[in-house]
Design an enzyme around this catalytic site. Structure first.
Site, PDB file in Angstrom:
ATOM      1  CD  GLN A 169      17.582  66.772  18.208  1.00 14.31           C
ATOM      2  OE1 GLN A 169      18.268  66.070  17.474  1.00 14.31           O
ATOM      3  NE2 GLN A 169      16.267  66.679  18.223  1.00 14.31           N
ATOM      4  CG  ASP A 174       7.841  76.248  33.559  1.00 13.85           C
ATOM      5  OD1 ASP A 174       7.658  75.794  32.407  1.00 13.85           O
ATOM      6  OD2 ASP A 174       7.153  75.909  34.542  1.00 13.85           O
ATOM      7  CB  ALA A 208       9.344  73.146  20.620  1.00 15.18           C
ATOM      8  CE1 TYR A 209       4.827  68.017  26.569  1.00 14.65           C
ATOM      9  CE2 TYR A 209       4.543  67.165  24.346  1.00 14.65           C
ATOM     10  CZ  TYR A 209       4.437  67.005  25.725  1.00 14.65           C
ATOM     11  OH  TYR A 209       3.955  65.826  26.229  1.00 14.65           O
ATOM     12  CG  ASP A 255       7.304  67.885   9.103  1.00 18.00           C
ATOM     13  OD1 ASP A 255       8.225  68.187   9.880  1.00 18.00           O
ATOM     14  OD2 ASP A 255       6.797  66.748   9.083  1.00 18.00           O
ATOM     15  CE1 TYR A 303       5.982  69.333  18.327  1.00 12.87           C
ATOM     16  CE2 TYR A 303       5.552  68.395  16.154  1.00 12.87           C
ATOM     17  CZ  TYR A 303       6.339  69.158  16.999  1.00 12.87           C
ATOM     18  OH  TYR A 303       7.490  69.741  16.527  1.00 12.87           O
TER      19      TYR A 303
END
Length: 297
Positions: free
Chosen positions: A11, A35, A59-60, A101, A124
């Site tokens: 995004q 990768d 990012a994951y 955050d 995460y």
């Protein structure tokens, strides 16, 4: 300036790929090109480009899935950032990285500052914090931007989910006790590029970037709402006959919507440091939302 962008299909990354060329020559890499879970290939890709600036928008981000794919989340959000930061330190370059955050536990009764104690509630958040710590430990000149509640009109996010569900269901049950500031991905990209422009305009600014400007900043929209309030504003913004129905939005508590990964109840970020350092004025979250929705077909 020679720039390497990772996560170019995400995004924020997609927006950056269209803005960064104003600052230099951009090599944009997506998942198909590199990768991030393969440390050796990642390092080789960086050394091939030899960038002066590496912008990591990759990012994951599957928060609940990270509870299961713990190792993969850590490889991408933690280990890959370490490889990037160490390699850029060797090259004498600068790195811009995005965090979250979710490194906080959400128990504070006010917006979080950069100096507040961290304490992620889920894997995460743990993996993103590991990336932050690796970035700092590397010694590379860096900007670490913590963002929150990112959305846009591409990919997978809350905005698109609500619009999809609004076409399928007569009522939506949305959590109302988690507070944050929804932030349009384009706003993050624009603010990032403006800050980079200021940092690389003069040799004096570049020296400050390698000195007192290097570090962590909070970059989010202005204002506060809940996921419930966000959903209601999405439907208002999309009004005017573009939805076949306007579903009823029912407020529920977090306990009524169990998910694998715990979320912080307070995701508000204090943007004061960003304002003082780079004169970036946060834009109200609902104003950004209406701008984003206005671009949708």
């Amino acid at each position: 300036m020679n720039i390497l962008l990772t996560g170019a299909q995400g995004q924020v990354g997609w927006e950056l790929a269209r803005l960064l060329p104003a600052l230099g020559t951009v090599t944009a890499l997506g998942r198909a090109q590199v990768d991030l879970a393969d440390a050796a290939k990642l390092r080789a890709a960086i050394l091939q480009v030899r960038p002066q600036l590496l912008v990591n928008a990759a990012a994951y981000t599957a928060v609940d899935q990270a509870q299961v794919e713990t190792d993969l989340a850590m490889k991408i959000n933690g280990d890959a950032v370490r490889v990037m930061a160490q390699t850029m330190s060797e090259l004498g370059g600068v790195m811009l990285h995005y965090s979250t955050d979710y490194v906080f536990d959400g128990r504070a009764g006010r917006p979080y500052t950069e100096g507040d104690a961290v304490g992620p509630l889920n894997q995460y958040g743990v993996s993103k914090l590991a990336g932050e710590q690796a970035l700092k430990a590397s010694g590379v000149a860096h900007l670490n931007f913590r963002t929150s509640w990112i959305y846009g009109n591409r990919g997978r996010n809350f905005l698109l989910t609500i619009l999809r569900l609004a076409r399928e269901q007569p009522e939506l049950r949305i959590v109302s006790d988690q507070m944050g500031s929804p932030t349009w991905c384009r706003y993050v990209a624009r603010a990032s590029c403006e800050i980079l422009r200021r940092c690389f305009t003069t040799s004096a600014a570049q020296e400050r970037l390698r000195g007192e400007w290097s570090g962590t900043y909070h970059l989010s929209a202005h204002g506060v709402t809940s996921w419930h309030g966000f959903a209601e504003e999405i439907l208002r913004a999309r009004n005017g006959g573009r939805l076949p129905q306007t579903p009823k939005v029912i407020a529920i508590r977090t306990a009524e919507y169990p998910v694998p990964a715990a979320r912080p109840l307070n995701s508000l970020l204090d943007n004061g440091k960003l304002q003082r350092t780079f004169a970036i004025q946060p834009v109200p979250w609902d104003e950004l939302l209406h701008q984003c929705v206005a671009e949708m077909p």
